[in-house]
Structure formats: C-alpha cells, structure tokens
Design an enzyme around this catalytic site. Structure first.
Site, short mmCIF file in Angstrom:
data_model
loop_
_atom_site.label_atom_id
_atom_site.label_comp_id
_atom_site.label_asym_id
_atom_site.label_seq_id
_atom_site.Cartn_x
_atom_site.Cartn_y
_atom_site.Cartn_z
N HIS A 23 0.73 13.95 -6.20
CA HIS A 23 1.56 13.77 -4.97
C HIS A 23 1.16 12.07 -4.42
CE1 HIS A 23 2.86 14.55 -0.74
NE2 HIS A 23 3.30 13.88 -1.29
N HIS A 25 4.37 8.57 -4.89
CA HIS A 25 5.34 8.05 -5.23
C HIS A 25 5.88 6.27 -5.68
CE1 HIS A 25 7.25 10.87 -1.75
NE2 HIS A 25 5.80 10.76 -2.18
N HIS A 200 8.04 18.53 0.40
CA HIS A 200 6.76 17.79 0.94
C HIS A 200 7.50 19.00 2.00
CE1 HIS A 200 6.47 14.32 -1.14
NE2 HIS A 200 6.08 13.70 -0.65
N GLU A 203 4.15 18.77 6.94
CA GLU A 203 3.57 17.25 8.02
C GLU A 203 3.57 17.29 8.76
OE1 GLU A 203 5.24 13.89 5.37
OE2 GLU A 203 3.65 12.31 6.08
N ASP A 283 -0.23 9.56 -2.02
CA ASP A 283 0.22 9.29 -2.09
C ASP A 283 1.70 8.11 -1.66
OD1 ASP A 283 3.05 10.76 -0.02
OD2 ASP A 283 2.18 10.76 1.69
N ASP A 284 1.30 7.12 -0.94
CA ASP A 284 1.80 5.30 -0.84
C ASP A 284 0.95 4.36 -0.81
OD1 ASP A 284 4.62 6.59 -0.57
OD2 ASP A 284 4.04 7.73 1.08
ZN LIG Z 1 4.67 12.01 -0.78
#
Ligand SMILES: [Zn+2]
Length: 350
Positions: A23, A25, A200, A203, A283-284
């Site tokens: 996961h 990006h 996704h 969340e 994630d990021d």
């Molecule tokens: Zn994500």
C-alpha cells in the site's frame, strides 16, 4: 545493555526484517526535494511554502488530496515516472521491503499517455530490481471521484497496454461520498480480464463500504479498512476469510479518528486482536515523511509480533502461491537469524 542501545538494536532489527509493502502510492512517495527539482525542470510554479524541510499538516483526507495534487503537476515526461518509481523503491528497499505492489493514478496525469507513464514506471522498476534486488508490481488505480463511467474507460486504457507488471487494479481518492457499489461493473469487468482487485475502504467511509468491496466488488484485499472495527459481525466473518488489510499507521493520524497507533484502542490493534490478516505499509511516505521501519515501530508491539507481521506480509501479495510459500519460508529463516543476532531478542521464535 542500556535502554538506548536496546532501542537502537530494535530499530536495526525491524529495519532489516524482510517485508512486503503493498500500500504505497507512486505520487505520494515523492520526496519534497524531488518535487522541487521536477518543478524546476519543467518550470512549474509551486506554492511559496514548499521547501525541502517542509512538513505538511494534513487536517483531513480532502486536505491531503489537495496537497498531493502538486506531485501530479510536476510528473510530465517518461523519465519523471522512471525517477519517481526508482526513488520510491530505493527508499522502500532501504527499510527491508523485498517485494512492493504500488499504486499510480493514471487520470491524475492528463498530459501523459498511459503507455509513456507505464514505460517510465517499468524502467524504474527494472532499475530498482537490478540495483536492490527488490521485485514489484504496479497497480493502476481509478480515481473514484471521476465516477463509474470513467472507471470503464480507465479499464479500457489498462487493457490497451497490458503488461506483466500490472496484475490488478485499485480504487482511491475521497472515499466517503463515493460508495463502492457504484464501481461494480468496473470490478466485474476487471475480474473477467484476469485482474486482481483491491480498493481503499473504511478509511473515512463506514464498515458497510468494506463489506461492499468484498461482497460486491470481489476484492481480496482492502486498503486501510479501519472502520471494520465498528461491526463485530464483519470482524468475525473476515477472520478466516483470506481477506487482507493493508494498514498504514501514520496515515491514520492524519485522516482518521485514530490518532495514536501505539494506543491499544487504535483500529489497527483492534483488527489484529480480532485475528484479521493485517500488514503494515507507508501509504504516502513522501508527504507524511515516514518510512516502513517507523510504521512497524509506531504500533508499540512486542518484538515477536512485529517479526510475525513482517514475515507474513508476503502472503498478502499478488505473487503466485508457489513463490509466496518459498519466500515465506526463506523470510522465516532470515528473520530467525536476525533475531538471534540481536541480543535482546534471543527468546523469540518466528
Ligand atoms: Zn492509500
């Protein structure tokens, strides 16, 4: 051994543990430095507060998406995609990732052709594999805010240039106003095309969205999934379902009601305690300025649990079963050797 030495040993152990990261990006992994350099290369004007030491303060998911869109504006040729892919995988490998499956958002780069983006990405994947031994798949992801019809066009685009590096699709961007059921046709068509499915969900959306992603869309992975903890029935139903949850502790600080990943009442702990298949990701990492080692450590788990989380993470990947079994066995052996190496952890068995 002093507490400081123990802490350093723990950090080095967790960093070295073999892990999968699923996961992540591409655009959100871009460092602020690369963002500035690419903006300079292309003559793109960035907001005045963007500098190498900037730490973003995301108030919510929408705020994050607004800031993240800056990265889209500077990825303007094939080499930008090669560079950002390579840098993302280099960073992930430096924290023990051996296999990565990462998202990218084709619709966020309207001036680029899908083929050019994909060719650049694949170059970056190949460079990283040769240099760091890290393997990877890329997951083109549909921007759910563009709606269901655009989703079918997205799938046509993915199918128009089918490469072995793409094994599945994802669904991302603002979750709550866009229930998963709307994308049923897209996901059914993707399944018929032999693509794996993740989305996704949970969340900032409710547990019913998580259920829909599995029951309606046919996902075998859920990205985030935290609000599943609001539904006891769903928690027990997914315990032995083979569904995996790709959780991201730092993200929860910014976009959910769960602010402290080390708190036992945090959703990720509730998911682990309920026996769900959970694996840990960044994630990021560019915007959140986090890394995979820190994500594992942030949960405050006992060492043996972190070791198990790392070794099991490969089971959630979309590699074939034979490869996963072989990697899992090799990783267990490697993790045990690492545990033996670090004095504090000699009693741990993986
Ligand atoms: Zn994500």
């Amino acid at each position: 051994m002093s507490p400081v030495d123990e802490k350093n040993e723990l950090y080095e152990l967790v960093k070295a543990l073999p892990k999968a990261e699923l996961h992540l990006h591409l655009e959100g992994a871009m460092s602020v430095r690369t963002l500035i350099e690419l903006a300079h290369k292309h003559g793109v004007q960035l907001p005045p507060d963007i500098h190498p030491a900037v730490v973003f303060d995301f108030k919510n998911l929408d705020d994050f998406i607004r800031v993240a869109s800056l990265t889209f504006s500077v990825m303007l040729d094939e080499d930008d995609f090669r560079r950002t892919t390579y840098e993302m995988l280099r960073q992930s490998a430096s924290h023990g990732a051996r296999h990565v499956e990462f998202f990218f958002s084709p619709s966020s780069h309207p001036v680029m052709s899908y083929k050019s983006m994909m060719d650049g990405i694949i170059m970056g994947m190949n460079d990283a594999r040769q240099e760091f031994g890290i393997t990877s798949f890329v997951i083109p992801s549909h921007n759910r805010m563009l709606g269901a019809k655009a989703g079918l066009e997205f799938l046509d685009m993915v199918q128009s240039y089918r490469v072995p590096e793409v094994v599945g699709i994802g669904l991302e961007f603002a979750e709550h106003p866009y229930p998963p059921d709307e994308y049923r046709e897209l996901y059914q068509a993707a399944a018929r095309a032999g693509l794996r499915l993740t989305a996704h969900a949970g969340e900032d959306g409710p547990s019913t969205y998580v259920r829909s992603c599995v029951a309606v869309l046919g996902c075998d992975r859920i990205d985030h999934g935290y609000h599943i903890v609001d539904d006891e029935n769903l928690l027990s139903r997914y315990k032995h379902s083979g569904i995996w949850f790709t959780c991201c502790p730092t993200t929860t600080r910014h976009t959910t009601i769960w602010k402290d990943p080390s708190d036992r009442s945090h959703a990720i702990h509730a998911m682990l305690d309920a026996g769900l298949n959970v694996m840990i990701n960044t994630d990021d990492p560019g915007f959140f300025q986090c890394d995979l080692t820190g994500e594992y450590l942030s949960l405050g788990l006992p060492v043996e649990k972190m070791v198990k989380l790392a070794v099991r993470s490969i089971e959630a990947s979309w590699l074939d079963d034979k490869t996963k079994l072989a990697l899992r066995a090799a990783w267990e052996e490697e993790a045990q050797a690492l545990v033996n190496k670090y004095n504090t952890l000699t009693s741990v068995s993986v």
